[in-house]
Design a protein around this motif. Structure first.
Motif, mmCIF file in Angstrom:
data_model
loop_
_atom_site.group_PDB
_atom_site.id
_atom_site.type_symbol
_atom_site.label_atom_id
_atom_site.label_comp_id
_atom_site.label_asym_id
_atom_site.label_seq_id
_atom_site.Cartn_x
_atom_site.Cartn_y
_atom_site.Cartn_z
ATOM 1 N N TYR A 96 0.808 -1.218 0.000
ATOM 2 C CA TYR A 96 0.000 0.000 0.000
ATOM 3 C C TYR A 96 0.847 1.275 0.000
ATOM 4 O O TYR A 96 0.334 2.357 0.320
ATOM 5 N N LYS A 97 2.093 1.178 -0.379
ATOM 6 C CA LYS A 97 2.989 2.330 -0.276
ATOM 7 C C LYS A 97 2.601 3.470 -1.213
ATOM 8 O O LYS A 97 2.957 4.630 -0.964
ATOM 9 N N GLU A 110 -4.780 -1.669 15.764
ATOM 10 C CA GLU A 110 -3.701 -2.624 15.557
ATOM 11 C C GLU A 110 -3.420 -2.733 14.073
ATOM 12 O O GLU A 110 -4.272 -2.427 13.237
ATOM 13 N N SER A 111 -2.226 -3.158 13.746
ATOM 14 C CA SER A 111 -1.849 -3.303 12.344
ATOM 15 C C SER A 111 -2.494 -4.554 11.763
ATOM 16 O O SER A 111 -2.952 -5.435 12.493
ATOM 17 N N PRO A 112 -2.535 -4.671 10.427
ATOM 18 C CA PRO A 112 -3.108 -5.880 9.827
ATOM 19 C C PRO A 112 -2.440 -7.162 10.326
ATOM 20 O O PRO A 112 -3.124 -8.160 10.599
ATOM 21 N N ALA A 113 -1.128 -7.150 10.450
ATOM 22 C CA ALA A 113 -0.433 -8.383 10.826
ATOM 23 C C ALA A 113 -0.754 -8.830 12.242
ATOM 24 O O ALA A 113 -0.820 -10.033 12.516
ATOM 25 N N THR A 169 -9.435 -3.095 3.065
ATOM 26 C CA THR A 169 -10.170 -2.297 2.072
ATOM 27 C C THR A 169 -10.030 -0.812 2.365
ATOM 28 O O THR A 169 -9.811 0.004 1.455
ATOM 29 N N ASP A 170 -10.123 -0.450 3.650
ATOM 30 C CA ASP A 170 -10.006 0.963 4.038
ATOM 31 C C ASP A 170 -8.587 1.487 3.805
ATOM 32 O O ASP A 170 -8.402 2.646 3.404
ATOM 33 N N ILE A 171 -7.581 0.661 4.061
ATOM 34 C CA ILE A 171 -6.202 1.086 3.810
ATOM 35 C C ILE A 171 -5.989 1.307 2.311
ATOM 36 O O ILE A 171 -5.392 2.310 1.891
ATOM 37 N N TYR A 177 -4.815 4.371 7.587
ATOM 38 C CA TYR A 177 -3.407 4.258 7.221
ATOM 39 C C TYR A 177 -2.678 3.411 8.252
ATOM 40 O O TYR A 177 -3.116 3.276 9.395
ATOM 41 N N MET A 178 -1.589 2.821 7.805
ATOM 42 C CA MET A 178 -0.799 1.965 8.680
ATOM 43 C C MET A 178 0.291 2.773 9.363
ATOM 44 O O MET A 178 0.928 3.625 8.744
#
Length: 201
Positions: A96-97, A110-113, A169-171, A177-178
């Motif tokens: 997603y950069k 929390e992050s996706p991972a 999906t939102d990211i 954002y992450m």
């Protein structure tokens, strides 16, 4: 969906482990080292071995020396687990950069991972609760109670999967954002754990 891939690979890892059911067996990761599938398989394998180490160390008759060795193994496993979670988040950061977050984009708790980490643990809970719900030598009451718990775990996995897909999906859309914080574990670091750095003086 990404979570379907996760669940598929987690189940594969768990089944592969239980072919021998031995914490000493070597991992045989079938996926290319550069792939996200490789990381997902590795993540769950670490979780699966640690699940069984946690069972072993709770044996009330375990030899104290063996227990200490397993405790240190679990500590090492926790660090490896954290490292792999960070590698998985690096995959998403790279993916997603090019997304520009909206001005009102929000950060997730929390992050996706780390959400995927919970999905991996849920896969283990489901596998072992299924075992208990169908255990031939258990009482009907035990099996029924475990089936009720299994139903809840399956619902929990579905809900968590839905939440992870919504987050991704939102990211991708720039609505969230992450922001990844590298884990700052102190107990394994000789310069941060006072027992270790005072002992070295």
């Amino acid at each position: 969906m990404f979570t379907q891939l996760c669940n598929q690979i987690f189940n594969q890892s768990i089944l592969d482990y239980h072919q021998y059911n031995d914490v000493h067996q070597a991992i045989s990761n079938p996926y290319d080292k550069s792939s996200i599938e490789h990381l997902l398989y590795l993540k769950n394998w670490i979780d699966t071995v640690q699940w069984h180490l946690e069972d072993i160390i709770r044996n009330p008759n375990i030899d104290p020396v063996e227990a200490l060795g397993i405790k240190r193994w679990i500590d090492k496993s926790n660090q490896e687990r954290t490292d792999v979670v960070e590698y998985i988040d690096s995959y998403f950061l790279e993916k997603y950069k090019t997304v520009t977050p909206a001005a009102d984009a929000a950060i997730n708790t929390e992050s996706p991972a780390w959400a995927i980490d919970r999905l991996s643990i849920l896969a283990l809970k489901i596998y072992h609760m299924q075992e208990e719900a169908t255990r031939a030598d258990a009482t009907p009451e035990h099996r029924e109670a475990c089936q009720r718990k299994l139903d809840i775990l399956l619902e929990q996995r579905s809900d968590l999967g839905t939440a992870i897909e919504a987050l991704l999906t939102d990211i991708a859309a720039g609505k969230k954002y992450m922001k990844v914080y590298k884990q700052m574990k102190m107990y394994n670091d000789p310069s941060l754990n006072p027992v270790l750095y005072k002992g070295a003086q």
